[in-house]
Scaffold this motif. Structure first.
Motif, mmCIF file in Angstrom:
data_model
loop_
_atom_site.group_PDB
_atom_site.id
_atom_site.type_symbol
_atom_site.label_atom_id
_atom_site.label_comp_id
_atom_site.label_asym_id
_atom_site.label_seq_id
_atom_site.Cartn_x
_atom_site.Cartn_y
_atom_site.Cartn_z
ATOM 1 N N UNK A 1 33.258 -10.311 18.439
ATOM 2 C CA UNK A 1 33.888 -10.982 19.568
ATOM 3 C C UNK A 1 34.842 -10.041 20.262
ATOM 4 N N UNK A 2 34.974 -10.200 21.600
ATOM 5 C CA UNK A 2 35.816 -9.253 22.328
ATOM 6 C C UNK A 2 36.868 -9.995 23.140
ATOM 7 N N UNK A 3 38.069 -9.443 23.125
ATOM 8 C CA UNK A 3 39.163 -9.991 23.935
ATOM 9 C C UNK A 3 39.601 -8.888 24.889
ATOM 10 N N UNK A 4 39.617 -9.226 26.179
ATOM 11 C CA UNK A 4 39.855 -8.204 27.198
ATOM 12 C C UNK A 4 41.303 -8.208 27.683
ATOM 13 N N UNK A 5 41.675 -7.075 28.209
ATOM 14 C CA UNK A 5 43.006 -6.971 28.802
ATOM 15 C C UNK A 5 43.195 -8.010 29.925
ATOM 16 N N UNK A 6 42.145 -8.174 30.733
ATOM 17 C CA UNK A 6 42.265 -9.075 31.884
ATOM 18 C C UNK A 6 41.779 -10.481 31.582
ATOM 19 N N UNK B 1 41.510 -17.002 25.590
ATOM 20 C CA UNK B 1 40.451 -16.001 25.452
ATOM 21 C C UNK B 1 40.205 -15.686 23.983
ATOM 22 N N UNK B 2 41.274 -15.640 23.213
ATOM 23 C CA UNK B 2 41.116 -15.385 21.777
ATOM 24 C C UNK B 2 40.364 -16.542 21.122
ATOM 25 N N UNK B 3 40.768 -17.766 21.486
ATOM 26 C CA UNK B 3 40.081 -18.932 20.916
ATOM 27 C C UNK B 3 38.605 -18.904 21.313
ATOM 28 N N UNK B 4 38.334 -18.498 22.547
ATOM 29 C CA UNK B 4 36.948 -18.457 22.998
ATOM 30 C C UNK B 4 36.131 -17.486 22.150
ATOM 31 N N UNK C 1 45.230 -6.277 24.596
ATOM 32 C CA UNK C 1 45.285 -7.698 24.959
ATOM 33 C C UNK C 1 46.599 -8.114 25.591
ATOM 34 N N UNK C 2 47.633 -7.295 25.495
ATOM 35 C CA UNK C 2 48.924 -7.726 26.057
ATOM 36 C C UNK C 2 49.368 -6.877 27.239
#
Ligand SMILES: Nc1ncnc2c1ncn2[C@@H]1O[C@H](COP(=O)(O)OP(=O)(O)OP(=O)(O)O)[C@@H](O)[C@H]1O
Ligand SMILES: Nc1ncnc2c1ncn2[C@@H]1O[C@H](COP(=O)(O)OP(=O)(O)OP(=O)(O)O)[C@@H](O)[C@H]1O
Ligand SMILES: [Mg+2]
Ligand SMILES: [Mg+2]
Lengths: 267, 274, 312, 267, 274
Positions: free
Chosen positions: B112-117, B178-181, B195-196
């Protein structure tokens, strides 16, 4: 007292806004009045004559609206197919779509109407006047809308595709569930815009004898050499139609631009 | 030519790893060219289940590119990625065929990927964002997907935003969604790309808190970040990247507090001085 | 005989009209006219034996005849505010269809078609309408693409000048500016490309092509002059010009003989369904209308004079 | 060896690109050929005839281009004034500009041409056919361009104004030195776009007898009932003109979009 | 009603201030409403020539709004601003007349501003950016303006970028150009609104270095920032803003290291924890 200040400022601003809008409206009124005066002087309106013919001319309004509505409908369908072709990986579909766009944007609408009316019958395809107009308008506007739809699809940020892909979605699912719904909101105002433009361009189908607004205005005026008066009436009607539909179009645009579902912005 | 994965001496299983567990992610000799520019120069990484590792490095050093190569959002020019048994080799010379694409999709399901935006889907509500992939990729029934989503929403502390649209959320809330997704797909590995960084400083905390709780829970995470405190406290291992190479690998107390490589020293000095 | 009416069944044969059409139109028309009436069939037999593929057959099958007309052509054809058509052409068409129904024992209705004049004269109707009853002058060029029936009147062109113009004769118009309707015989006359069978054409004044402005219809020319545009002359239909003068247009028609006279006839598309059986019915009707004075009456009613007789 | 890999990848990609483009072009060729075949079958081109009339028809091309060029020039001037009105604080100037836009976008171009040709003379303003067409096109496109210019001005980020103001610039200086140059780059492609559209819309001025491309094509075809052939020639010429000018327009657009002077982005 | 400026007890001249020098900037009881929302609640500030002060506070607390009120980019709802003798009172009830506008322009000449988003003029080269205002506002001859600009470019270390366009510069370089641009107007006070927030962390340093050197040179500066290190080291005084009020004012060693106000404590705790 402080809340008072806030209210005062808002009141002052509102008041200035009111004054401004009033001055604006007055000026509009003055211009319209001046225009009317000019017209009355130059064209010497014959009110009996206009009254007599007004119902005949106005009968063209539903035709005009009908032609524009049904054409924008078909144009949107064509544009959807065209845009799918343009964004597909297949060189063949791409070529077909790009040819379509190039050809129908590259030649005048008037010529297209004449062509469909005069040349297709030689290939055994005989369309009556009204369908001819609708087909020509649909093909022409479909070509313009294809590019709009395509840019709508491309306007969906690439991050959306990446997010969908990283969730394991296939290209198909990504396109159908993520890209299309967002592209749709982006292009809806453009469809509305083109509809308003189509209201006016539909006047070109008068050349093949579709009895829409312009045709009727000309037919009413010519026998007594009073075309200018009836054309003036037609112009007014077109203007009003445009203003009315632009109003709805603007609301649509605003609804699409704001509201809950606008693309998020970082920060 | 089959590439042999080489484990770096510093890549020893972290504290939360079950003893004897095999690596869950192996990236072997990843190369990446953009045109003739060599952006990744043979990067390898071994991650064991339950570990949190962070990648540090200057802007432009290739951190994002490496992370994106891990789930083939960027096609590597050479190398192999294997995540929980799904192995995909770089094959940049041929167009991707249906079978390769399916394999890559498989790989992505594990990462799973979490993006900056954030990249939330703006046309869907928070819940819609969370159930879209479970329904349309995993083919979960809607009801189940909703239950699953609600669980993860609760975990990131946003149960009450269920029906909100992303545009109505703050940056920190968006990133938590987004993290939950990403979690709804129950991936074996979570990839975070700064991520921040797009967040207002005062909103960084809430996101880091969620990430820390995930780390403590035993999720496997690879985090590109500039948050030194997070790297120091939550990471089992730090990879320092410079010019497309991992020039220093080791536990944070070594790499951050006592860097050996000159480039790492330079970076940290500059970075922390402000 | 090459005429199209030896017997009702022969009228439907495809070979006949093509022969007729390859000849000069007026000749073809008159031959048809001379042969047909004597052998006019009785209604029932005519209706029964028509080839369903032919023009007449399709018209009878559909129960309506699509007649194209240009409603911008007062006093020949123009609209009422209620959408009905009036004028010499329209009335002639109605009378013709009435007689057609009587002859065939049918109840065919008129379906008016109103494409721009431009399109009517461009040929290739593609079956969009069955017959043009709209003041189409018989020219050699047109006869290549349409079959003409017997002439129903004889048109003449005239030149008008602004009311205050000093010009008195055609001769003074050399090098002057002209306004004409697009795609009209008057435009062709001015440009020297008019080919008609009638011999009495006056030579057009010589003027550069740039001096000739072609507007969508004759009507716009008159309006343009009325609005204040400076054209030295308008070339148009003599009857139309006379009507305009009556309506108060600030123009004056030049005295003298018509610039040309030309037969005007119903036209049928050559590239459409076989026209022979239709012509075989229409020609006798035109003849009868000439003979019993119906056309004279209509002409007098709408034009104020009788134009149905061939000028000598 | 590693540089070799980079080269291989680039070659493979280039090769795929080449194949794709070839397939694309072949498909285009096939479509064009099919279209031509269809036309040859249905319209039965008479090559002697076309050869005879081609020079006559092509004489209309410079007229078409001239009309479009000069009209887009005047339209741009009108649009500049209109946009100034629309962004000004004065309710009066705003009303004038907004009336102008509303009126000329609200009525069909064909009607505007007829009006200027047939109604203005009654007020003593007699424009010959060519100027009539140019005035109508300029006014019509000027109205559309006004809105484009205005949105171009509004598209300059507000931060630019703030930066200028905080340097002590007056509103006037800010507008002239900071806003206008940036807005200009934003709208230039739109002007090019409208110029291409104008090439086709200029065909409408044939109704008042301007001997441009369409007029000549119709005039050439009518006497011998070969309009279809000449219209076809006209369509081809319009198409080529559009393709040629679109090519330049695209280059212009690309040049404006990239290059050194694009608005900076943070990050 | 003439507002009387009240100097806060903690507003004592900083170390670089000439003894006895009067304040160069006085903001008195600035109020700002957006609609009915009260964003600034009577903020006053006194700055002496040569001082550097920083404003801290949560996102949304009103820091930017206050800074923008100082040079009337935002019209205050009430209050007075006086910068080196130019005094402008808030007058939100009437439209701005020519005379008021001229006065505000005067005020702005004394207060240069550096924005978070740089706001360089993209259509002008670096030099063009620097000489635009001197030529068109101060009416300097072009040659003089160029000389002036080159001096400031050298000061921010970008002499060699003279003819580059902004889009070709890195974020840090852009911000340094923006600082140089503000300096060309030789303002008495420099206002900075989070000048490093839009920068990549590794580029923050170069900008802060320039700002520090300006501070040490004795420029008067008001800086909104989240860079605690800068606030601590370069500031004579820190203003902590919460909900539109300065709730704590004092030297950095007090406000940052030993905050008294609960809201300040809370902010610093959250802020520094990551
Ligand atoms: N799509 C691309 N095309 C060409 N070059 C690229 C592309 N993406 C990245 N690069 C280049 O590759 C190098 C590495 O970029 P990457 O984004 O991986 O760096 P990063 O370490 O993530 O930096 P940051 O901290 O700024 O995110 C950079 O020099 C960048 O310019
Ligand atoms: N133009 C505006 N219209 C309405 N409200 C505004 C406007 N500008 C700012 N605000 C509101 O005023 C408050 C203060 O905003 P301001 O930008 O000054 O905060 P800040 O302290 O600078 O925050 P940040 O650290 O995020 O920049 C916020 O609640 C904001 O929503
Ligand atoms: Mg990155
Ligand atoms: Mg702010």
């Amino acid at each position: 007292m402080n809340q008072q200040l806030a209210t005062d400022i808002m009141d002052a601003r509102r008041q200035r806004g009111r004054v401004w809008r009033t001055q604006f409206m007055v000026m509009w009124g003055v211009i319209v009045a001046a225009l009317l005066a000019f017209i009355l002087v130059t064209i010497r309106l014959d009110s009996d004559f206009i009254q007599k013919w007004l119902p005949f001319i106005l009968t063209g309004v539903p035709v005009t609206i009908f032609v524009a509505l049904i054409s924008i409908f078909f144009a949107s369908i064509l544009a959807t197919l065209g845009a799918l072709g343009r964004v597909s990986r297949s060189p063949y579909l791409n070529a077909i779509a790009s040819f379509y766009v190039s050809f129908f944007r590259g030649t005048p609408l008037l010529l297209q109407i004449l062509f469909i009316y005069l040349a297709l019958p030689q290939a055994g395809i005989v369309l009556p006047a009204l369908p001819t107009g609708i087909v020509a308008l649909s093909l022409n506007y479909g070509a313009y809308l294809t590019e709009i739809f395509r840019s709508g699809i491309e306007a969906v940020p690439h991050g959306q595709t990446e997010a969908a892909q990283s969730l394991g979605m296939s290209d198909r699912t990504t396109f159908r569930r993520i890209i299309v719904p967002q592209a749709f909101r982006i292009v809806t105002p453009a469809i509305g815009n083109d509809f308003v433009a189509m209201l006016k361009d539909s006047s070109l189908v008068s050349v093949v004898g579709v009895q829409e607004l312009l045709w009727r205005a000309q037919a009413a005026g010519r026998p007594t050499f009073q075309s200018m008066q009836t054309l003036l009436v037609a112009a007014l009607v077109y203007w009003i139609l445009t203003i009315v539909f632009s109003f709805f179009q603007n609301r649509l645009e605003r609804k699409m631009a704001t509201g809950d579902r606008t693309p998020e912005r970082s920060r | 030519m089959t590439l042999q994965h080489v484990v770096h001496p510093a890549e020893i299983p972290g504290s939360l790893v079950a003893p004897g567990a095999p690596p869950i992610l192996q990236a072997t000799a990843i190369e990446k060219y953009f045109g003739t520019a060599r952006v990744l120069r043979g990067c390898s990484m071994t991650v064991f289940p339950g570990e949190t590792v962070t990648i540090l490095g200057r802007s432009g050093s290739g951190k994002s590119t490496f992370l994106r190569c891990l789930n083939f959002l960027e096609e590597p020019s050479a190398g192999v990625v294997e995540i929980s048994g799904v192995r995909v080799e770089a094959d940049p010379l041929r167009p991707r065929h249906e079978k390769a694409s399916a394999r890559i999709r498989q790989l992505r399901l594990h990462a799973g990927m979490v993006f900056q935006e954030f990249n939330l889907f703006p046309h869907l509500s928070v819940l819609g964002n969370l159930i879209e992939a479970p329904i349309h990729v995993k083919r979960l029934p809607r009801k189940e997907a909703i239950e699953l989503a609600e669980g993860f929403l609760a975990k990131v502390g946003l149960s009450e935003k269920r029906d909100e649209y992303p545009s109505r959320l703050s940056g920190g809330q968006r990133q938590r969604v987004a993290i939950a997704r990403a979690l709804t797909m129950e991936p074996e590995v979570l990839l975070f790309d700064e991520p921040t960084s797009a967040l207002d400083p005062s909103l960084v905390g809430e996101v880091l808190k969620v990430m820390e709780s995930l780390a403590h829970e035993g999720r496997t995470m690879i985090v590109v970040t500039h948050e030194m405190a997070f790297a120091r406290e939550a990471a089992d291992r730090v990879y320092f990247m410079s010019d497309g190479e991992f020039v220093e690998i080791g536990p944070p107390q070594n790499v951050i507090s006592d860097p050996q490589d000159e480039r790492t020293q330079d970076f940290l000095a500059r970075f922390l001085r402000a | 005989s090459t005429s199209g009416g030896a017997s009702p069944s022969a009228a439907a044969s495809a070979a006949v009209p093509s022969t007729a059409a390859s000849q000069a139109p007026s000749e073809a028309a008159s031959e048809v006219a001379s042969a047909a009436p004597s052998e006019a069939a009785s209604p029932s037999s005519a209706a029964a034996s028509v080839d369903p593929e032919s023009l007449l057959g399709t018209v009878m099958a559909s129960g309506k005849i699509r007649i194209s007309t240009d409603p911008n052509y007062k006093p020949f054809s123009f609209l009422n505010p209620d959408g009905t058509y009036e004028g010499f052409d329209s009335a002639t068409a109605e009378e013709t269809v009435k007689r057609l129904n009587a002859k065939l024992g049918t109840n065919i209705a008129i379906d008016w078609q109103t494409p721009g004049w431009d399109l009517i004269t461009a040929g290739s109707w593609g079956g969009r309408w069955d017959v043009s009853i709209g003041s189409m002058s018989v020219t050699v060029g047109r006869a290549k693409v349409v079959d003409f029936a017997e002439p129903y009147y004889y048109d003449s062109g005239a030149v008008a000048v602004p009311k205050d113009s000093p010009i008195k004769s055609l001769a003074e118009l050399a090098g002057k500016t002209f306004c004409v309707g697009t795609a009209t015989t008057y435009e062709q006359w001015l440009k020297g490309t008019l080919e008609i069978v009638d011999p009495n054409i006056l030579p057009a004044p010589v003027t550069p092509e740039d001096n000739i402005t072609a507007l969508p219809t004759d009507n716009e020319c008159i309006q343009a002059v009325a609005a204040g545009r400076k054209f030295d002359a308008i070339v148009a239909n003599a009857n139309g010009l006379a009507d305009a003068v009556k309506s108060g247009a600030p123009i004056r028609v030049l005295d003298g003989p018509p610039i040309f006279t030309v037969s005007v006839a119903f036209a049928l598309d050559k590239s459409g369904p076989d026209t022979a059986s239709m012509l075989a019915v229409l020609n006798p009707i035109v003849q009868e209308m000439h003979a019993d004075g119906a056309l004279s009456a209509l002409s007098t009613k709408w034009l104020g004079k009788d134009v149905s007789q061939k000028p000598s």
